[in-house]
Every structure is written in structure tokens, then in C-alpha cells.
Motif scaffolding. Structure first.
Motif, PDB file in Angstrom:
ATOM      1  N   ARG A  67       0.658  -1.133  -0.005  1.00 37.66           N
ATOM      2  CA  ARG A  67       0.102  -0.123   0.079  1.00 37.66           C
ATOM      3  C   ARG A  67       0.873   1.280   0.057  1.00 37.66           C
ATOM      4  O   ARG A  67       0.800   2.185  -0.648  1.00 37.66           O
ATOM      5  CB  ARG A  67      -0.741   0.095   1.127  1.00 37.66           C
ATOM      6  N   ASN A  68       1.844   1.492   1.006  1.00 32.08           N
ATOM      7  CA  ASN A  68       2.782   2.461   0.920  1.00 32.08           C
ATOM      8  C   ASN A  68       3.470   2.836  -0.529  1.00 32.08           C
ATOM      9  O   ASN A  68       3.600   3.994  -0.851  1.00 32.08           O
ATOM     10  CB  ASN A  68       3.849   2.445   2.230  1.00 32.08           C
ATOM     11  N   THR A  69       3.942   1.594  -1.005  1.00 39.48           N
ATOM     12  CA  THR A  69       4.570   1.603  -2.298  1.00 39.48           C
ATOM     13  C   THR A  69       3.800   2.451  -3.413  1.00 39.48           C
ATOM     14  O   THR A  69       4.047   3.261  -4.019  1.00 39.48           O
ATOM     15  CB  THR A  69       5.237   0.370  -2.604  1.00 39.48           C
ATOM     16  N   ILE A  70       2.647   1.983  -3.433  1.00 34.98           N
ATOM     17  CA  ILE A  70       1.494   2.435  -4.096  1.00 34.98           C
ATOM     18  C   ILE A  70       1.230   3.719  -4.188  1.00 34.98           C
ATOM     19  O   ILE A  70       1.549   4.707  -5.435  1.00 34.98           O
ATOM     20  CB  ILE A  70       0.302   1.582  -4.356  1.00 34.98           C
ATOM     21  N   TYR A  71       1.199   4.480  -3.018  1.00 31.19           N
ATOM     22  CA  TYR A  71       0.948   5.737  -2.747  1.00 31.19           C
ATOM     23  C   TYR A  71       2.238   6.545  -2.805  1.00 31.19           C
ATOM     24  O   TYR A  71       2.072   7.733  -3.454  1.00 31.19           O
ATOM     25  CB  TYR A  71       0.338   6.023  -1.251  1.00 31.19           C
ATOM     26  N   ARG A  72       3.237   6.025  -2.562  1.00 30.49           N
ATOM     27  CA  ARG A  72       4.509   6.742  -3.013  1.00 30.49           C
ATOM     28  C   ARG A  72       4.814   6.852  -4.350  1.00 30.49           C
ATOM     29  O   ARG A  72       5.214   7.943  -4.805  1.00 30.49           O
ATOM     30  CB  ARG A  72       5.769   5.919  -2.268  1.00 30.49           C
ATOM     31  N   ARG A  73       4.600   5.830  -5.039  1.00 25.52           N
ATOM     32  CA  ARG A  73       4.832   5.954  -6.513  1.00 25.52           C
ATOM     33  C   ARG A  73       3.567   6.881  -7.119  1.00 25.52           C
ATOM     34  O   ARG A  73       4.015   7.418  -8.309  1.00 25.52           O
ATOM     35  CB  ARG A  73       4.724   4.433  -7.137  1.00 25.52           C
ATOM     36  N   PRO A  90      -0.389   4.723 -11.781  1.00 28.41           N
ATOM     37  CA  PRO A  90      -1.592   5.318 -12.119  1.00 28.41           C
ATOM     38  C   PRO A  90      -2.429   5.857 -10.891  1.00 28.41           C
ATOM     39  O   PRO A  90      -2.472   5.179  -9.752  1.00 28.41           O
ATOM     40  CB  PRO A  90      -2.390   4.306 -12.622  1.00 28.41           C
ATOM     41  N   ARG A  91      -2.792   7.040 -10.939  1.00 34.65           N
ATOM     42  CA  ARG A  91      -3.653   7.691  -9.824  1.00 34.65           C
ATOM     43  C   ARG A  91      -5.318   7.174 -10.008  1.00 34.65           C
ATOM     44  O   ARG A  91      -5.432   6.333 -10.812  1.00 34.65           O
ATOM     45  CB  ARG A  91      -3.884   9.225 -10.240  1.00 34.65           C
ATOM     46  N   GLN A  92      -5.636   6.883  -8.689  1.00 29.88           N
ATOM     47  CA  GLN A  92      -6.990   6.557  -8.512  1.00 29.88           C
ATOM     48  C   GLN A  92      -7.978   7.410  -9.111  1.00 29.88           C
ATOM     49  O   GLN A  92      -7.713   8.558  -9.100  1.00 29.88           O
ATOM     50  CB  GLN A  92      -7.329   6.079  -6.966  1.00 29.88           C
ATOM     51  N   VAL A  93      -9.199   7.140  -9.454  1.00 26.23           N
ATOM     52  CA  VAL A  93     -10.238   7.835  -9.520  1.00 26.23           C
ATOM     53  C   VAL A  93     -11.212   8.084  -8.439  1.00 26.23           C
ATOM     54  O   VAL A  93     -11.560   6.968  -7.547  1.00 26.23           O
ATOM     55  CB  VAL A  93     -11.126   7.558 -10.764  1.00 26.23           C
ATOM     56  N   ARG A  95       2.662   9.472  -5.987  1.00 27.32           N
ATOM     57  CA  ARG A  95       3.364  10.998  -5.755  1.00 27.32           C
ATOM     58  C   ARG A  95       4.374  11.167  -6.540  1.00 27.32           C
ATOM     59  O   ARG A  95       4.587  12.304  -7.177  1.00 27.32           O
ATOM     60  CB  ARG A  95       3.616  11.034  -4.205  1.00 27.32           C
ATOM     61  N   GLU A  96       5.025  10.057  -6.936  1.00 25.85           N
ATOM     62  CA  GLU A  96       6.165  10.264  -7.809  1.00 25.85           C
ATOM     63  C   GLU A  96       5.881  10.302  -9.221  1.00 25.85           C
ATOM     64  O   GLU A  96       6.788  10.537 -10.167  1.00 25.85           O
ATOM     65  CB  GLU A  96       7.254   9.126  -7.493  1.00 25.85           C
TER      66      GLU A  96
END
Length: 72
Positions: free
Chosen positions: A23-29, A36-39, A31-32
Motif C-alpha cells: 500500500r505505501n509503495t503504491i501511494y509513494r509511486r 496510475p492515480r485513482q479515480v 506521488r512520484e
């Protein structure tokens, strides 16, 4: 173009399961700018399009994304 017949929303737990990322990796990536961003589905609800996640995974496999080329 999004086709409801061939696409669907995926919640974070499914994205974690499908991608193998934490989860943390997804949100960090996100930000980077390397994931892909969520909708937003509602005031307290977000999801990812399955097609967007599939495209991202294909780009990683094809080497067009540098996401997994960085050492941790």
C-alpha cells in the motif's frame, strides 16, 4: 475511451493483490508519478480502473517504465 463492458473499478486491496506492491509503495509511486492515480467515486471512495493497472503492468514488463529499475 472507457467501456463499462470491458473495464471495472478495483479497490486498493485488489490493486495490492494484483500488482504485488505494498500500500505505501503504491501511494509513494503515485506521488512520484510512476503509478496510475485513482479515480474518485464519491466523497470517501476511490478506486483504480482495471485497464489502467493492466496498462501500467504491461509497461513495466516491456521496460518502458523505470519504476522497478531503482534500487531500494
Amino acid at each position: 475511451m472507457i467501456s463499462a463492458a470491458t473495464d471495472r473499478f478495483m479497490r486498493i486491496d485488489e490493486v495490492i493483490s494484483v500488482t504485488g506492491l505494498a500500500r505505501n509503495t503504491i501511494y509513494r509511486r503515485m506521488r512520484e508519478g510512476t503509478f496510475p492515480r485513482q479515480v474518485r467515486l464519491g466523497p470517501n471512495s476511490v478506486a483504480w480502473l482495471q485497464s489502467t493497472i493492466s496498462e501500467w503492468m504491461s509497461s513495466v514488463v516491456e521496460g518502458t517504465s523505470s519504476v522497478d529499475q531503482h534500487s531500494h
